[in-house]
Scaffold this motif. Structure first.
Motif, PDB file in Angstrom:
ATOM      1  N   HIS A   2      19.964  19.185 -49.739  1.00  0.00           N
ATOM      2  CA  HIS A   2      20.530  18.342 -50.785  1.00  0.00           C
ATOM      3  C   HIS A   2      21.772  19.019 -51.348  1.00  0.00           C
ATOM      4  N   TYR A   3      22.511  18.273 -52.131  1.00  0.00           N
ATOM      5  CA  TYR A   3      23.696  18.842 -52.767  1.00  0.00           C
ATOM      6  C   TYR A   3      23.881  18.245 -54.152  1.00  0.00           C
ATOM      7  N   THR A   4      24.630  18.955 -54.961  1.00  0.00           N
ATOM      8  CA  THR A   4      25.182  18.416 -56.191  1.00  0.00           C
ATOM      9  C   THR A   4      26.643  18.844 -56.236  1.00  0.00           C
ATOM     10  N   LEU A  22      19.023  26.155 -60.922  1.00  0.00           N
ATOM     11  CA  LEU A  22      18.459  26.111 -59.570  1.00  0.00           C
ATOM     12  C   LEU A  22      17.357  27.158 -59.431  1.00  0.00           C
ATOM     13  N   PHE A  27      14.290  26.207 -56.436  1.00  0.00           N
ATOM     14  CA  PHE A  27      14.858  25.672 -55.206  1.00  0.00           C
ATOM     15  C   PHE A  27      15.616  26.768 -54.467  1.00  0.00           C
ATOM     16  N   HIS A  49      17.896  23.576 -50.977  1.00  0.00           N
ATOM     17  CA  HIS A  49      16.661  23.013 -50.433  1.00  0.00           C
ATOM     18  C   HIS A  49      15.670  22.867 -51.574  1.00  0.00           C
ATOM     19  N   PRO A  50      15.216  21.644 -51.849  1.00  0.00           N
ATOM     20  CA  PRO A  50      14.166  21.496 -52.860  1.00  0.00           C
ATOM     21  C   PRO A  50      12.866  22.113 -52.347  1.00  0.00           C
ATOM     22  N   GLN A  51      12.108  22.707 -53.240  1.00  0.00           N
ATOM     23  CA  GLN A  51      10.831  23.319 -52.880  1.00  0.00           C
ATOM     24  C   GLN A  51       9.825  22.985 -53.962  1.00  0.00           C
ATOM     25  N   PRO A  56      14.475  16.683 -56.588  1.00  0.00           N
ATOM     26  CA  PRO A  56      15.871  17.126 -56.638  1.00  0.00           C
ATOM     27  C   PRO A  56      16.643  16.491 -57.798  1.00  0.00           C
ATOM     28  N   GLU A  57      16.282  15.280 -58.174  1.00  0.00           N
ATOM     29  CA  GLU A  57      16.947  14.600 -59.278  1.00  0.00           C
ATOM     30  C   GLU A  57      16.774  15.340 -60.606  1.00  0.00           C
ATOM     31  N   PHE A  59      16.920  18.606 -60.928  1.00  0.00           N
ATOM     32  CA  PHE A  59      17.999  19.596 -60.942  1.00  0.00           C
ATOM     33  C   PHE A  59      19.316  18.936 -61.329  1.00  0.00           C
ATOM     34  N   GLY A  74      25.290  13.702 -56.379  1.00  0.00           N
ATOM     35  CA  GLY A  74      24.259  14.462 -55.686  1.00  0.00           C
ATOM     36  C   GLY A  74      23.422  13.597 -54.789  1.00  0.00           C
TER      37      GLY A  74
END
Length: 79
Positions: A2-4, A22, A27, A49-51, A56-57, A59, A74
Motif C-alpha cells: 500500500h502507499y500514502t 506507521l 506496519f 505493508h499492512p500487518q 490501512p485506512e 494509517f 492512498g
C-alpha cells in the motif's frame, strides 16, 4: 503493498511524524520517496505493508490529522 502520498511545506517535520504513526500501528515500511514540486510543497510518498488487524485506512486517517499535511492520497500500490 500500500502507499500514502501527501504534500507538505515542511517535509522534514511531517515525514518523521508519519513514520512514527506507521511504527505505532506496526506496519512494515517498504520505501519512502520525497520530491519537491515545481513551486511550493514537497510530495512525500510512503510505501508500506499492512500487518495485523488494523486497516490501512487507519494509517491514512492518522497521517491526515497531522497539521500541514495536504492532498493526502492512498491505497494499493501497483502489482
Amino acid at each position: 503493498m500500500h502507499y500514502t502520498s501527501f504534500l507538505s511545506a515542511e517535509p522534514i517535520d511531517h515525514l518523521p511524524r508519519a513514520l512514527d504513526e506507521l511504527r505505532r500501528i506496526g506496519f512494515g515500511l517498504c520505501g519512502v520517496e520525497m520530491a519537491p514540486e515545481r513551486q511550493g510543497p514537497a510530495r512525500v510518498r510512503i510505501m508500506f505493508h499492512p500487518q495485523g488487524v488494523i486497516a490501512p485506512e487507519t494509517f491514512l486517517a492518522r497521517v491526515a490529522r497531522i497539521p500541514g499535511v495536504d492532498a493526502l492520497e492512498g491505497g494499493l500500490a501497483g502489482p
